[in-house]
Design a protein around this motif. Structure first.
Motif, PDB file in Angstrom:
ATOM      1  N   VAL A 202      92.412  34.699   8.904  1.00  0.00           N
ATOM      2  CA  VAL A 202      92.886  35.334   9.643  1.00  0.00           C
ATOM      3  C   VAL A 202      94.074  35.011  10.873  1.00  0.00           C
ATOM      4  CG1 VAL A 202      92.676  37.418  12.070  1.00  0.00           C
ATOM      5  CG2 VAL A 202      91.082  37.221   9.559  1.00  0.00           C
ATOM      6  N   PHE A 203      95.103  34.613  10.008  1.00  0.00           N
ATOM      7  CA  PHE A 203      96.458  33.853  11.179  1.00  0.00           C
ATOM      8  C   PHE A 203      96.736  35.534  12.137  1.00  0.00           C
ATOM      9  CE2 PHE A 203      95.790  30.837   7.770  1.00  0.00           C
ATOM     10  CZ  PHE A 203      95.859  29.863   8.446  1.00  0.00           C
ATOM     11  N   GLU A 204      97.410  34.732  13.034  1.00  0.00           N
ATOM     12  CA  GLU A 204      97.794  35.602  13.996  1.00  0.00           C
ATOM     13  C   GLU A 204      98.868  36.678  14.022  1.00  0.00           C
ATOM     14  OE1 GLU A 204     100.239  33.033  16.597  1.00  0.00           O
ATOM     15  OE2 GLU A 204      99.002  32.318  18.287  1.00  0.00           O
ATOM     16  N   PRO A 205      99.519  36.316  12.606  1.00  0.00           N
ATOM     17  CA  PRO A 205      99.744  38.166  11.943  1.00  0.00           C
ATOM     18  C   PRO A 205      98.823  38.870  11.360  1.00  0.00           C
ATOM     19  CG  PRO A 205     101.762  35.828  10.934  1.00  0.00           C
ATOM     20  CD  PRO A 205     100.239  35.290  11.638  1.00  0.00           C
ATOM     21  N   THR A 206      98.058  38.245  10.300  1.00  0.00           N
ATOM     22  CA  THR A 206      97.430  39.458   9.728  1.00  0.00           C
ATOM     23  C   THR A 206      96.787  40.104  11.367  1.00  0.00           C
ATOM     24  OG1 THR A 206      96.984  37.681   8.113  1.00  0.00           O
ATOM     25  CG2 THR A 206      95.050  39.534   8.941  1.00  0.00           C
ATOM     26  N   TRP A 207      95.859  38.866  11.701  1.00  0.00           N
ATOM     27  CA  TRP A 207      95.627  39.428  13.122  1.00  0.00           C
ATOM     28  C   TRP A 207      96.000  40.876  14.045  1.00  0.00           C
ATOM     29  CZ3 TRP A 207      90.852  41.513  14.887  1.00  0.00           C
ATOM     30  CH2 TRP A 207      90.100  41.324  15.736  1.00  0.00           C
ATOM     31  N   ASP A 208      97.607  40.633  14.184  1.00  0.00           N
ATOM     32  CA  ASP A 208      98.303  41.523  14.493  1.00  0.00           C
ATOM     33  C   ASP A 208      98.670  42.317  13.832  1.00  0.00           C
ATOM     34  OD1 ASP A 208      98.702  39.509  17.221  1.00  0.00           O
ATOM     35  OD2 ASP A 208     101.014  38.980  16.450  1.00  0.00           O
ATOM     36  N   ALA A 209      98.749  42.892  12.819  1.00  0.00           N
ATOM     37  CA  ALA A 209      98.852  43.473  11.633  1.00  0.00           C
ATOM     38  C   ALA A 209      97.341  44.688  12.246  1.00  0.00           C
ATOM     39  CB  ALA A 209      99.118  43.193  10.485  1.00  0.00           C
ATOM     40  N   LEU A 210      96.414  44.262  11.799  1.00  0.00           N
ATOM     41  CA  LEU A 210      95.098  44.728  11.767  1.00  0.00           C
ATOM     42  C   LEU A 210      94.753  45.372  12.841  1.00  0.00           C
ATOM     43  CD1 LEU A 210      93.034  45.687   9.820  1.00  0.00           C
ATOM     44  CD2 LEU A 210      91.967  43.012  11.204  1.00  0.00           C
ATOM     45  N   ARG A 211      95.155  45.382  13.917  1.00  0.00           N
ATOM     46  CA  ARG A 211      95.019  45.880  15.464  1.00  0.00           C
ATOM     47  C   ARG A 211      95.836  46.949  15.267  1.00  0.00           C
ATOM     48  NH1 ARG A 211      95.252  41.482  20.077  1.00  0.00           N
ATOM     49  NH2 ARG A 211      94.329  43.172  21.830  1.00  0.00           N
ATOM     50  N   ALA A 212      97.001  46.441  14.667  1.00  0.00           N
ATOM     51  CA  ALA A 212      97.640  47.827  15.079  1.00  0.00           C
ATOM     52  C   ALA A 212      98.045  48.294  13.990  1.00  0.00           C
ATOM     53  CB  ALA A 212      99.485  47.196  14.434  1.00  0.00           C
ATOM     54  N   GLU A 213      96.813  48.970  13.332  1.00  0.00           N
ATOM     55  CA  GLU A 213      96.735  49.896  12.253  1.00  0.00           C
ATOM     56  C   GLU A 213      95.291  50.385  12.851  1.00  0.00           C
ATOM     57  OE1 GLU A 213      97.242  49.367   7.870  1.00  0.00           O
ATOM     58  OE2 GLU A 213      98.167  47.465   8.069  1.00  0.00           O
ATOM     59  N   THR A 214      94.967  49.715  13.422  1.00  0.00           N
ATOM     60  CA  THR A 214      92.963  50.638  13.348  1.00  0.00           C
ATOM     61  C   THR A 214      93.312  50.483  15.082  1.00  0.00           C
ATOM     62  OG1 THR A 214      92.902  47.880  13.533  1.00  0.00           O
ATOM     63  CG2 THR A 214      92.271  49.079  12.032  1.00  0.00           C
ATOM     64  N   THR A 215      92.286  51.538  15.637  1.00  0.00           N
ATOM     65  CA  THR A 215      91.615  51.557  16.568  1.00  0.00           C
ATOM     66  C   THR A 215      90.635  50.783  17.288  1.00  0.00           C
ATOM     67  OG1 THR A 215      89.694  53.020  16.205  1.00  0.00           O
ATOM     68  CG2 THR A 215      92.241  53.727  16.418  1.00  0.00           C
ATOM     69  N   THR A 216      90.474  50.756  18.415  1.00  0.00           N
ATOM     70  CA  THR A 216      90.134  49.236  19.490  1.00  0.00           C
ATOM     71  C   THR A 216      87.780  50.051  18.833  1.00  0.00           C
ATOM     72  OG1 THR A 216      90.803  48.454  20.769  1.00  0.00           O
ATOM     73  CG2 THR A 216      88.432  48.256  21.144  1.00  0.00           C
ATOM     74  N   PRO A 217      86.987  49.245  17.449  1.00  0.00           N
ATOM     75  CA  PRO A 217      85.565  49.708  17.671  1.00  0.00           C
ATOM     76  C   PRO A 217      84.810  50.078  18.612  1.00  0.00           C
ATOM     77  CG  PRO A 217      86.198  47.741  16.256  1.00  0.00           C
ATOM     78  CD  PRO A 217      87.239  47.953  17.496  1.00  0.00           C
ATOM     79  N   THR A 218      83.946  50.870  18.034  1.00  0.00           N
ATOM     80  CA  THR A 218      82.629  51.239  19.131  1.00  0.00           C
ATOM     81  C   THR A 218      81.715  50.636  19.439  1.00  0.00           C
ATOM     82  OG1 THR A 218      81.890  52.587  18.103  1.00  0.00           O
ATOM     83  CG2 THR A 218      84.052  54.005  19.049  1.00  0.00           C
TER      84      THR A 218
END
Length: 358
Positions: A202-218
């Motif tokens: 997980v580099f920055e572009p992967t992490w940024d894209a994943l966070r944009a596509e998902t919601t903050t986990p409970t």
């Protein structure tokens, strides 16, 4: 040369004048008012003026080569140096802009390959050859994305990663916080689906894209309750487990029961050694406890270790928590429920029995 010649003439003239003034006699080989023999020699042997001056020989020497970059420097030019060396395969790290030991080694390797004297210092000739053999680094080469998470990490951020991947269907297990083979495969699957270079890291572009596509986990998504096996009834245990304080370990059911005077207090999932390094069966005693143990033999963590036979112990396993029964131990009894093994570690005493059976 001109000034030396003039000085010699001045000395000769002064000597002649001194002789006239002091009246040196002919007996000393001097004719009154005539120049000395030495003066005549100087006048006849003095070289002609060549117009080059006293320092002509020194000016003909080549000046020392200038240093462009050297150990201890820290600048954008060092970052460019590292990026250019990376283009040629001599710099494997991420450009930092600091000229340290790694950069000295990379420069030395380039100089050796290019036929220069190996010094580890960037002189003008080294820099000219390097810039001629490489392209101007891009912004991404100069400032590559930072790694956020990678194989072997163990943290709450990894739990969040796993929970977000699970939201998109790329991670089937419960989050464990450990970045192992399962997580790396899930990251690669997401990267392929998102059109990102599939590295499994997980580099920055992967992490940024994943966070944009998902919601903050409970909290329930990142720390789901573990499915703990039902407490095994005492009558189903090996009879050697029914007296005293015993860690009762069944290879048949892959479970370990904590039994006190015939009462089962806790049951947890366990796994055992591989075929080449099997977990030994028999009756043993806990002879040593080590809360934060690290194996020097296999260079791996063994937290909450309770040793019962040689190097074999009951302990928590991050790999078991992450990968389940896809792996095996080197002979130890692995537990994947960290909270349970932490509780057991405090409850079990040295001298308590351990029974391992089929």
């Amino acid at each position: 040369m001109r000034s030396a010649y003039v000085r010699r003439l001045a000395v000769s003239a002064a000597a002649a004048t001194a002789l006239l003034l002091t009246g040196c006699s002919a007996e000393e080989g001097q004719a009154s008012g005539a120049p000395t023999e030495a003066a005549e020699r100087e006048e006849t042997t003095a070289p002609p003026d060549d117009g080059e001056g006293d320092d002509g020989a020194e000016e003909s020497e080549e000046p020392a080569e200038q240093v462009v970059l050297d150990f201890g420097d820290e600048s954008d030019l060092v970052r460019e140096l590292q990026a250019r060396l990376e283009q040629l395969g001599h710099f494997a790290a991420r450009p930092t802009g600091y000229y340290g030991d790694v950069t000295v080694g990379a420069v030395s390797e380039y100089q050796r390959a290019a036929g220069f004297e190996v010094s580890g210092t960037v002189f003008e000739s080294t820099w000219a050859a390097l810039t001629g053999a490489t392209a101007a680094p891009t912004e991404e080469q100069l400032y590559p994305p930072q790694q956020v998470m990678g194989y072997g990490d163990n943290s709450d951020q990894v739990r969040e990663l796993q929970a977000r991947l699970k939201q998109l269907g790329h991670f089937a297990d419960n989050p464990t916080g450990y970045y192992g083979d399962v997580t790396a495969a899930a990251v690669r699957a997401y990267q392929e689906a998102a059109g990102i270079e599939a590295t499994g890291t997980v580099f920055e572009p992967t992490w940024d894209a994943l966070r944009a596509e998902t919601t903050t986990p409970t909290r329930d998504e990142t720390h789901p309750p573990l499915e703990v096996p039902e407490v095994e009834p005492a009558q189903g245990l090996d009879e050697r487990c029914l007296e005293g304080r015993v860690l009762c370990i069944s290879k048949t059911s892959n479970t370990m029961a904590w039994v006190v005077d015939g009462e089962v207090r806790m049951t947890v999932d366990v796994r055992f050694g591989a075929e080449e390094t099997p977990t030994r069966e028999g009756v043993f005693d806990v002879y040593w406890k080590s809360r934060n143990h690290h194996s020097t033999l296999y260079d791996s963590p063994m937290p909450y270790a309770m040793f019962f036979d040689g190097g074999q112990a009951v302990h928590y396993s991050e790999d078991f928590a992450a990968n389940g029964y896809n792996g095996a131990s080197h002979g130890c009894v692995n537990v994947r429920d960290e909270a349970a093994i932490a509780e057991l570690f405090d409850a079990v005493n040295e001298g308590d029995r351990v029974v391992v059976y089929w």
